[in-house]
Write an enzyme that holds these catalytic residues in place. Structure first.
Site, PDB file in Angstrom:
ATOM      1  N   LYS A  83       0.855  -1.183   0.000  1.00 48.75           N
ATOM      2  CA  LYS A  83       0.000   0.000   0.000  1.00 48.75           C
ATOM      3  C   LYS A  83       0.894   1.237   0.000  1.00 48.75           C
ATOM      4  O   LYS A  83       1.726   1.424   0.897  1.00 48.75           O
ATOM      5  CB  LYS A  83      -0.863  -0.023   1.257  1.00 48.75           C
ATOM      6  CG  LYS A  83      -2.266   0.466   1.062  1.00 48.75           C
ATOM      7  CD  LYS A  83      -3.068   0.181   2.302  1.00 48.75           C
ATOM      8  CE  LYS A  83      -4.421   0.808   2.202  1.00 48.75           C
ATOM      9  NZ  LYS A  83      -5.104   0.777   3.487  1.00 48.75           N
TER      10      LYS A  83
HETATM   11  C1  E4P Z   1      -8.496   1.075   3.330  1.00 49.77           C
HETATM   12  O1  E4P Z   1      -7.604   0.559   2.736  1.00 49.77           O
HETATM   13  C2  E4P Z   1      -8.376   2.320   4.111  1.00 49.77           C
HETATM   14  O2  E4P Z   1      -7.219   2.322   4.866  1.00 49.77           O
HETATM   15  C3  E4P Z   1      -9.590   2.529   4.938  1.00 49.77           C
HETATM   16  O3  E4P Z   1     -10.740   2.151   4.231  1.00 49.77           O
HETATM   17  C4  E4P Z   1      -9.669   3.913   5.525  1.00 49.77           C
HETATM   18  O4  E4P Z   1     -10.928   4.106   6.056  1.00 49.77           O
HETATM   19  P1  E4P Z   1     -11.280   5.164   7.188  1.00 49.77           P
HETATM   20  O5  E4P Z   1     -11.714   6.411   6.520  1.00 49.77           O
HETATM   21  O6  E4P Z   1     -12.381   4.493   7.939  1.00 49.77           O
HETATM   22  O7  E4P Z   1     -10.044   5.339   8.036  1.00 49.77           O
END
Ligand code: E4P
Length: 214
Positions: A83
């Protein structure tokens, strides 16, 4: 549409797996910090538990740092997806990782042009954050439609991974638009099967069955 679980919690992962609703997992530093303990051990445990892709995030600021971290994270399992944040350095790292044959998930995407850049860099997935956009009065799902159109226009193989999902409607809209993946918090996944008319119907069938058989 594939269902990824947006969590670093092993119990949630095992439950979703048991229900046949686990195509992969996405983590981030916040989710790992919620679990406490040694994040490396936790991330390795997740990679062992999950058959599908597991996104693990790099935290370096330069492309060189991100690429070095990616090498380390990739040793956690064959299913690791790196990521990478949508920054200029992140795009350089994404391109380099693509050339090495490594899978990437470009995260923190908030505009269609950012998604286009990630696709051009060879990202395997882009993660547009719909809930955080809705939270500042922007239309998160409109972003998903725009990215779908752009990727289809040019036949980019990059998959749209809808992130920051807050409720079942986000999941429904993702499927209607034709997103490839939704990464869903466990609480929202648990709500998908629920419907008051199902509960009501079941209760009345049970009552009628009891009156027939008792
Ligand atoms: C996914 O890969 C993200 O890290 C995640 O959906 C972030 O979501 P949030 O806005 O709930 O932190």
């Amino acid at each position: 549409m594939e269902f990824f679980l947006d969590t670093a919690n092993i119990v949630e992962i095992r439950n979703a797996k048991k229900q046949g609703l686990l195509d992969g997992v996405t983590t981030n530093p916040t989710l790992l910090s919620r679990e406490g303990g040694d994040w490396r051990q936790q991330a390795k445990l997740i990679c062992e538990e999950v058959t599908g892709p597991v996104s693990l995030e790099v935290m370096g600021e330069t492309a060189e740092e991100m690429i070095a971290e990616a090498g380390d994270l990739a040793s956690f399992g064959d299913n690791v997806v790196i990521k990478v944040p949508l920054t200029s350095e992140g795009l350089v790292a994404t391109k380099a990782l693509y050339k090495k044959g490594m899978k990437t998930n470009v995260t923190l995407v908030f505009s269609p042009l950012q998604a286009l850049l990630a696709a051009k860099a060879g990202a395997t997935y882009v993660s547009p954050f719909v809930g955080r956009l809705d939270g500042i009065s922007h239309d998160g799902m409109e972003l998903i439609s725009q990215i779908r159109t752009i990727f289809d226009n040019y036949e980019f193989p990059t998959k749209i991974l809808v992130a920051s999902i807050r409720n079942p409607l986000h999941v429904l809209d993702s499927a209607l638009i034709g997103a490839d993946v939704a990464t869903i918090p466990y609480k929202v996944i648990s709500e998908l099967a629920k419907h008051p008319l199902t509960d009501q119907g079941l209760a009345s069938f049970k009552a009628d069955w009891d009156s027939l058989t008792k």
